[in-house]
Design a protein around this motif. Sequence first.
Motif, PDB file in Angstrom:
ATOM      1  N   ILE A 126      -5.877   1.093  -5.069  1.00 14.98           N
ATOM      2  CA  ILE A 126      -6.175   2.382  -4.446  1.00 14.98           C
ATOM      3  C   ILE A 126      -7.125   3.155  -5.349  1.00 14.98           C
ATOM      4  O   ILE A 126      -7.000   3.102  -6.590  1.00 14.98           O
ATOM      5  N   GLU A 127      -8.091   3.850  -4.757  1.00 17.71           N
ATOM      6  CA  GLU A 127      -9.043   4.668  -5.516  1.00 17.71           C
ATOM      7  C   GLU A 127      -8.381   5.993  -5.899  1.00 17.71           C
ATOM      8  O   GLU A 127      -7.714   6.632  -5.080  1.00 17.71           O
ATOM      9  N   LEU A 128      -8.602   6.415  -7.157  1.00 10.94           N
ATOM     10  CA  LEU A 128      -8.044   7.675  -7.654  1.00 10.94           C
ATOM     11  C   LEU A 128      -9.169   8.599  -8.094  1.00 10.94           C
ATOM     12  O   LEU A 128     -10.237   8.146  -8.523  1.00 10.94           O
ATOM     13  N   ARG A 182       0.835  -1.216   0.000  1.00 10.04           N
ATOM     14  CA  ARG A 182       0.000   0.000   0.000  1.00 10.04           C
ATOM     15  C   ARG A 182       0.863   1.257   0.000  1.00 10.04           C
ATOM     16  O   ARG A 182       0.598   2.202  -0.759  1.00 10.04           O
ATOM     17  N   LYS A 183       1.880   1.265   0.846  1.00  5.92           N
ATOM     18  CA  LYS A 183       2.763   2.424   0.934  1.00  5.92           C
ATOM     19  C   LYS A 183       3.476   2.670  -0.396  1.00  5.92           C
ATOM     20  O   LYS A 183       3.541   3.801  -0.897  1.00  5.92           O
ATOM     21  N   GLN A 213       3.919   5.852  -5.487  1.00  2.00           N
ATOM     22  CA  GLN A 213       4.101   5.873  -6.942  1.00  2.00           C
ATOM     23  C   GLN A 213       2.990   6.660  -7.646  1.00  2.00           C
ATOM     24  O   GLN A 213       3.268   7.433  -8.563  1.00  2.00           O
ATOM     25  N   VAL A 214       1.732   6.475  -7.234  1.00  2.00           N
ATOM     26  CA  VAL A 214       0.652   7.190  -7.924  1.00  2.00           C
ATOM     27  C   VAL A 214       0.719   8.687  -7.651  1.00  2.00           C
ATOM     28  O   VAL A 214       0.441   9.509  -8.534  1.00  2.00           O
ATOM     29  N   PHE A 250      -8.023   2.210   0.078  1.00  2.00           N
ATOM     30  CA  PHE A 250      -7.394   1.025  -0.490  1.00  2.00           C
ATOM     31  C   PHE A 250      -8.403  -0.123  -0.577  1.00  2.00           C
ATOM     32  O   PHE A 250      -9.405  -0.147   0.138  1.00  2.00           O
ATOM     33  N   PHE A 251      -8.110  -1.082  -1.426  1.00  2.00           N
ATOM     34  CA  PHE A 251      -8.935  -2.275  -1.531  1.00  2.00           C
ATOM     35  C   PHE A 251      -8.055  -3.432  -2.001  1.00  2.00           C
ATOM     36  O   PHE A 251      -6.874  -3.254  -2.316  1.00  2.00           O
ATOM     37  N   PHE A 252      -8.629  -4.624  -2.056  1.00  2.20           N
ATOM     38  CA  PHE A 252      -7.880  -5.827  -2.426  1.00  2.20           C
ATOM     39  C   PHE A 252      -8.722  -6.630  -3.410  1.00  2.20           C
ATOM     40  O   PHE A 252      -9.893  -6.919  -3.151  1.00  2.20           O
TER      41      PHE A 252
END
Length: 288
Positions: free
Chosen positions: A284-286, A216-217, A222-223, A248-250
């Motif tokens: 991750i939601e953007l 996640r980190k 990066q994004v 975040f999600f999986f």
Amino acid sequence: MRTSVNICSRMTVPTIVSQTDYLDNGGKDGTDLVRAISSQLNPRFWDLYHVGMTPSAELLPRIKPNSSSSSSSRGKKGVFSSYDVFEIPPRLVLQPTIVDSGGRDTREAQCLPYHAFTCVIKTTGPSSQRYITTSPIEVSIRRCSSQSTSKSIISWNIPLPPEYISYYDKLSTIISEEDYEIGNDPTNAYVYQPRRLVATMKYGGSAQDVEVTDIRKKLYEQVVRDGFKPVLSDSGGSGGGNGGRPQFFFLQNDAKACFTADGGLGVAVYEWRPKAAKSNEVGIELEI
């Protein structure tokens, strides 16, 4: 074989004077049907594996972002970035939730809760039932918004087959008394999700592995470096539990959900895949 063709419409409002339909991934004019489905024609390794091991599934459409978007929040993936970025079209999902009472010790996010299942599917014999499978199953673990508890809420997004959308309200979401007595505040409902922009990074483990924290980190860094803006939860102005946190999600690509036309969710299939295959994804939601 099933293929996914997503069609969007543009209308002039408030008075509708024209409507233009176009295909996602359908070229510049949105009319190239061959281009829209060509990427789905060649079988992949996991497609062949699925045929032999489990029922074939309707997969999640992954739409390449429109690079000409004028949104100031739209970044561009860097050359050395190790994530994938794509849009998920609007969809209807079954969304069961529970309170995460045990954390990583009990790993409740690893599989669907029992109360999500609303029927039993007969898969063999003369009275076997027709069912449709979808994949992947999406899992998210987020802080509870209530100030009275510090526990997290686990929610699953299980895509409903498009064939059933027109009468989803007739499918059962009833939770039995036995499930309520477990004490983890179960809920179950069909929820509409609007179009989403997401970034994902491959991972071969489960949603509550310790390694997910580092992924996640890395994904977040990066994004942000590439100019994308992560969606942050609403702080609400009341000091609620999850204010301003990235969402975040999986994605469990090794899991499939099986639906019947009259009963809803009846079976979930979890495949074994080697961890080195990195078949699942941390996302991750953007902002769109």
